[in-house]
Design a protein around this motif. Structure first.
Motif, PDB file in Angstrom:
ATOM      1  N   HIS A 205      14.453   0.255  10.654  1.00 60.20           N
ATOM      2  CA  HIS A 205      14.384   1.551   9.975  1.00 60.20           C
ATOM      3  C   HIS A 205      15.757   1.869   9.392  1.00 60.20           C
ATOM      4  CE1 HIS A 205      10.525   2.369  11.950  1.00 60.20           C
ATOM      5  NE2 HIS A 205      11.080   1.826  13.012  1.00 60.20           N
ATOM      6  N   GLY A 206      15.766   2.447   8.207  1.00 64.74           N
ATOM      7  CA  GLY A 206      17.016   2.915   7.615  1.00 64.74           C
ATOM      8  C   GLY A 206      16.898   4.392   7.313  1.00 64.74           C
ATOM      9  N   ASN A 207      17.879   4.942   6.628  1.00 64.79           N
ATOM     10  CA  ASN A 207      17.842   6.369   6.294  1.00 64.79           C
ATOM     11  C   ASN A 207      16.656   6.714   5.400  1.00 64.79           C
ATOM     12  OD1 ASN A 207      20.052   7.307   7.718  1.00 64.79           O
ATOM     13  ND2 ASN A 207      21.469   6.547   6.151  1.00 64.79           N
ATOM     14  N   GLY A 208      16.342   5.793   4.484  1.00 66.15           N
ATOM     15  CA  GLY A 208      15.317   6.112   3.489  1.00 66.15           C
ATOM     16  C   GLY A 208      13.901   5.706   3.863  1.00 66.15           C
ATOM     17  N   GLY A 209      13.711   4.900   4.886  1.00 66.52           N
ATOM     18  CA  GLY A 209      12.358   4.446   5.206  1.00 66.52           C
ATOM     19  C   GLY A 209      12.347   3.277   6.170  1.00 66.52           C
ATOM     20  N   THR A 210      11.247   2.516   6.101  1.00 62.61           N
ATOM     21  CA  THR A 210      11.029   1.438   7.077  1.00 62.61           C
ATOM     22  C   THR A 210      10.935   0.096   6.358  1.00 62.61           C
ATOM     23  OG1 THR A 210       9.774   3.030   8.376  1.00 62.61           O
ATOM     24  CG2 THR A 210       9.457   0.726   8.944  1.00 62.61           C
ATOM     25  N   VAL A 211      11.367  -0.966   7.039  1.00 63.49           N
ATOM     26  CA  VAL A 211      11.254  -2.316   6.482  1.00 63.49           C
ATOM     27  C   VAL A 211      10.266  -3.111   7.338  1.00 63.49           C
ATOM     28  CG1 VAL A 211      12.505  -4.409   5.826  1.00 63.49           C
ATOM     29  CG2 VAL A 211      13.652  -2.199   5.689  1.00 63.49           C
ATOM     30  N   TYR A 212       9.268  -3.728   6.692  1.00 59.66           N
ATOM     31  CA  TYR A 212       8.239  -4.498   7.388  1.00 59.66           C
ATOM     32  C   TYR A 212       8.346  -5.972   7.034  1.00 59.66           C
ATOM     33  CZ  TYR A 212       5.863  -0.006   8.097  1.00 59.66           C
ATOM     34  OH  TYR A 212       5.559   1.281   8.456  1.00 59.66           O
ATOM     35  N   LYS A 213       7.955  -6.802   8.007  1.00 59.84           N
ATOM     36  CA  LYS A 213       7.759  -8.225   7.708  1.00 59.84           C
ATOM     37  C   LYS A 213       6.325  -8.343   7.199  1.00 59.84           C
ATOM     38  CE  LYS A 213       7.909 -12.719  10.040  1.00 59.84           C
ATOM     39  NZ  LYS A 213       8.194 -13.393  11.314  1.00 59.84           N
ATOM     40  N   VAL A 214       6.144  -8.965   6.037  1.00 59.45           N
ATOM     41  CA  VAL A 214       4.801  -9.066   5.459  1.00 59.45           C
ATOM     42  C   VAL A 214       4.531 -10.506   5.004  1.00 59.45           C
ATOM     43  CG1 VAL A 214       4.738  -6.646   4.646  1.00 59.45           C
ATOM     44  CG2 VAL A 214       5.608  -8.447   3.132  1.00 59.45           C
ATOM     45  N   ARG A 215       3.241 -10.807   4.786  1.00 55.15           N
ATOM     46  CA  ARG A 215       2.877 -12.126   4.287  1.00 55.15           C
ATOM     47  C   ARG A 215       2.010 -11.971   3.054  1.00 55.15           C
ATOM     48  NH1 ARG A 215       0.949 -15.565   8.932  1.00 55.15           N
ATOM     49  NH2 ARG A 215      -0.684 -14.025   9.029  1.00 55.15           N
ATOM     50  N   HIS A 216       2.315 -12.792   2.047  1.00 58.12           N
ATOM     51  CA  HIS A 216       1.504 -12.788   0.835  1.00 58.12           C
ATOM     52  C   HIS A 216       0.209 -13.534   1.164  1.00 58.12           C
ATOM     53  CE1 HIS A 216       0.383 -13.765  -3.386  1.00 58.12           C
ATOM     54  NE2 HIS A 216       0.847 -12.551  -3.565  1.00 58.12           N
ATOM     55  N   LYS A 217      -0.937 -12.849   0.996  1.00 63.94           N
ATOM     56  CA  LYS A 217      -2.205 -13.415   1.480  1.00 63.94           C
ATOM     57  C   LYS A 217      -2.557 -14.733   0.800  1.00 63.94           C
ATOM     58  CE  LYS A 217      -4.121  -8.884   2.547  1.00 63.94           C
ATOM     59  NZ  LYS A 217      -4.883  -7.782   1.927  1.00 63.94           N
ATOM     60  N   LEU A 218      -2.200 -14.852  -0.466  1.00 58.79           N
ATOM     61  CA  LEU A 218      -2.590 -16.039  -1.218  1.00 58.79           C
ATOM     62  C   LEU A 218      -1.672 -17.227  -0.937  1.00 58.79           C
ATOM     63  CD1 LEU A 218      -4.979 -16.136  -3.225  1.00 58.79           C
ATOM     64  CD2 LEU A 218      -3.279 -16.132  -5.066  1.00 58.79           C
ATOM     65  N   THR A 219      -0.354 -16.969  -1.012  1.00 54.14           N
ATOM     66  CA  THR A 219       0.611 -18.077  -0.881  1.00 54.14           C
ATOM     67  C   THR A 219       1.064 -18.288   0.564  1.00 54.14           C
ATOM     68  OG1 THR A 219       2.484 -16.600  -1.223  1.00 54.14           O
ATOM     69  CG2 THR A 219       1.521 -17.611  -3.201  1.00 54.14           C
ATOM     70  N   MET A 220       0.804 -17.300   1.433  1.00 54.46           N
ATOM     71  CA  MET A 220       1.239 -17.320   2.841  1.00 54.46           C
ATOM     72  C   MET A 220       2.759 -17.216   2.974  1.00 54.46           C
ATOM     73  SD  MET A 220      -1.582 -17.349   4.320  1.00 54.46           S
ATOM     74  CE  MET A 220      -1.521 -17.791   6.029  1.00 54.46           C
ATOM     75  N   GLU A 221       3.449 -16.932   1.879  1.00 53.45           N
ATOM     76  CA  GLU A 221       4.903 -16.766   1.896  1.00 53.45           C
ATOM     77  C   GLU A 221       5.242 -15.459   2.643  1.00 53.45           C
ATOM     78  OE1 GLU A 221       7.507 -18.696   1.373  1.00 53.45           O
ATOM     79  OE2 GLU A 221       6.468 -19.857  -0.139  1.00 53.45           O
ATOM     80  N   VAL A 222       6.320 -15.480   3.421  1.00 57.23           N
ATOM     81  CA  VAL A 222       6.723 -14.287   4.171  1.00 57.23           C
ATOM     82  C   VAL A 222       7.817 -13.536   3.402  1.00 57.23           C
ATOM     83  CG1 VAL A 222       7.832 -13.502   6.314  1.00 57.23           C
ATOM     84  CG2 VAL A 222       6.055 -15.250   6.392  1.00 57.23           C
ATOM     85  N   TYR A 223       7.709 -12.208   3.377  1.00 54.90           N
ATOM     86  CA  TYR A 223       8.692 -11.354   2.696  1.00 54.90           C
ATOM     87  C   TYR A 223       9.050 -10.184   3.593  1.00 54.90           C
ATOM     88  CZ  TYR A 223       7.052 -13.796  -1.459  1.00 54.90           C
ATOM     89  OH  TYR A 223       6.730 -14.774  -2.367  1.00 54.90           O
ATOM     90  N   ALA A 224      10.079  -9.443   3.169  1.00 50.92           N
ATOM     91  CA  ALA A 224      10.383  -8.152   3.805  1.00 50.92           C
ATOM     92  C   ALA A 224       9.950  -7.076   2.809  1.00 50.92           C
ATOM     93  CB  ALA A 224      11.870  -8.044   4.094  1.00 50.92           C
ATOM     94  N   LEU A 225       9.214  -6.097   3.296  1.00 55.03           N
ATOM     95  CA  LEU A 225       8.758  -5.006   2.422  1.00 55.03           C
ATOM     96  C   LEU A 225       9.485  -3.737   2.822  1.00 55.03           C
ATOM     97  CD1 LEU A 225       6.635  -4.067   0.235  1.00 55.03           C
ATOM     98  CD2 LEU A 225       5.213  -3.360   2.169  1.00 55.03           C
ATOM     99  N   LYS A 226      10.312  -3.234   1.924  1.00 50.51           N
ATOM    100  CA  LYS A 226      11.059  -2.010   2.218  1.00 50.51           C
ATOM    101  C   LYS A 226      10.326  -0.834   1.584  1.00 50.51           C
ATOM    102  CE  LYS A 226      15.601   0.059   1.652  1.00 50.51           C
ATOM    103  NZ  LYS A 226      17.022  -0.191   1.492  1.00 50.51           N
TER     104      LYS A 226
END
Ligand SMILES: Nc1ncnc2c1ncn2[C@@H]1O[C@H](COP(=O)(O)OP(=O)(O)OP(=O)(O)O)[C@@H](O)[C@H]1O
Length: 295
Positions: free
Chosen positions: A20-41
Motif C-alpha cells: 500500500h502507498g499513499n495513493g492506493g494499493t498495488v496488486y500482483k496480477v496475471r494476464h489471463k491470456l498470456t499468463m504473464e505476471v504484472y503489478a497493478l497499481k
C-alpha cells in the motif's frame, strides 16, 4: 519482454496484495491470456473533490510519463487504464512485476548492506537517472520504497507520481511535493539555497546520497537515532546540519561518494555523469546489476 498492450482490466486476474502507498494499493496480477505476471497499481481519487482532482492530475501525469519510459533501469509500465476517470473513479497502472520487493523491504530485514551491494544499487539508480534526465525528466521522489528489485536482483527506479518533465511549468506548491526526508536543501528551502534556479536534476542526486548513506548506517542518516523526524527537525538537518552519520567502517571511496551527493550547494554537487565514473561505483562488477546474497 516485448511490450504487450493491456487495455482491459477484465484481462487481468488478481493474485495477491503487494503493498500500500499513499495513493492506493498495488496488486500482483496475471494476464489471463498470456499468463504473464504484472503489478497493478490502483490510484484512488478519494471523496474530497479538491483532493481527488489533485490526485487525478498527479496520476494522469504519472501515466503520461510512464508511457514514454523504456529503460532496463526503470520499472516498465505496460498500460494505463483510465476509463474510470470520467466518473472520478480509480486509475490503473499495469507495471512490470518486481518480485524482490523494495529496497525499503530489504533494509527492514537486513538493516545494513555491504558496500559492494550499495555500490551496485548506486550504479543502477545512476543509470536510471541518466536515462530519465536525458529525457528531461526529474524523478523528485528517489527513496528506498521507490527502488524496486526484480527476481534477478536488478534494482530499478519506480513511481513517477510526483516527477515532472522539466519543461513543464512548475506548480505553486511544487517544492512541497514528494518525500521531504529525502529532499535536497534547494527544494526544502529554495530561498536560502537558490532553488528557483535549479532544474531539479541535482535534487535527485541528493536523494540518492541519502539512500546510499542509509544503506550503510542502517537507519535514516540525517537525524540522530531516537529524534522525531518532524518537519522542523528535517528542515534543519537538511539545510543547516553539518554532521553526517558517516560510519567509521566506511571506505574512503564511499565517504567521498556520499559527500559529492550530499553537497548542500546544488551547483557544486556531483552530477550523474561524474558519479557514474566515481571509484565507489566503478569498482562494482560490470555487466551484471545487483545480484548477490543481499537480495
Ligand atoms: N511494480 C511493482 N512490483 C512489485 N511490487 C511493487 C511494485 N510497485 C509497488 N510495489 C509494492 O507496493 C508497495 C506500495 O507501492 P506504492 O508505489 O503504491 O507506494 P510507496 O512508493 O511504497 O509509497 P508512496 O505512496 O509514499 O510513494 C511498494 O512499497 C512495493 O512493496
Amino acid at each position: 519482454m516485448n511490450s504487450p498492450v493491456i487495455e482491459n482490466l477484465s484481462d487481468l486476474e488478481k493474485l495477491a496484495v503487494l503493498g500500500h502507498g499513499n495513493g492506493g494499493t498495488v496488486y500482483k496480477v496475471r494476464h489471463k491470456l498470456t499468463m504473464e505476471v504484472y503489478a497493478l497499481k490502483i490510484t484512488r481519487f478519494g471523496e474530497d473533490a479538491g483532493c481527488a482532482a489533485k490526485v487525478q492530475q498527479q496520476a494522469t501525469h504519472e501515466g503520461e510519463i510512464l508511457k514514454l519510459v523504456d529503460s532496463r533501469f526503470v520499472v516498465r509500465c505496460y498500460g494505463v487504464l483510465d476509463s474510470a476517470l470520467d466518473d472520478g473513479g480509480d486509475m490503473y497502472f499495469v507495471m512490470e512485476y518486481m518480485g524482490g520487493g523494495s529496497l525499503q523491504d530489504v533494509l527492514r530485514t537486513r538493516r545494513r548492506l555491504p558496500e559492494t551491494t550499495i555500490s551496485r544499487v548506486a550504479r543502477s539508480v545512476l543509470e536510471g537517472l541518466r536515462y530519465l534526465h536525458g529525457m528531461q525528466i526529474v524523478h523528485r521522489d528517489i527513496k528506498p520504497s521507490n527502488l524496486l528489485i526484480n527476481g534477478r536482483g536488478e534494482v530499478k527506479i519506480a513511481d513517477f507520481g510526483v516527477s515532472r518533465v522539466v519543461a513543464d511549468t512548475m506548480e505553486e506548491c511544487d517544492s512541497c511535493v514528494g518525500t521531504c526526508a529525502y529532499m535536497s536543501p534547494e527544494r526544502v528551502d529554495p530561498e536560502r539555497w537558490d532553488g528557483d534556479y535549479s532544474d531539479g536534476f541535482a535534487g535527485d542526486v541528493w536523494s540518492l546520497g541519502v539512500v546510499v548513506l542509509e544503506c550503510h548506517v542502517g537507519r535514516f542518516p540525517l537525524i540522530p537515532p531516537g529524534q522525531k523526524a518532524d518537519w522542523a527537525t528535517l528542515v534543519f538537518a537538511i539545510c543547516l546540519g553539518e554532521k553526517m552519520a558517516m560510519p567509521e567502517s566506511a571506505s574512503p571511496e564511499f565517504h567521498d561518494f556520499v559527500c559529492r551527493c550530499l553537497e548542500k550547494d546544488w551547483r557544486k554537487r556531483g552530477t550523474v555523469e561524474e558519479l557514474l565514473h566515481h571509484p565507489f561505483v566503478t569498482r562494482c562488477s560490470s555487466g551484471r546489476l545487483v545480484v548477490d546474497n543481499a537480495f
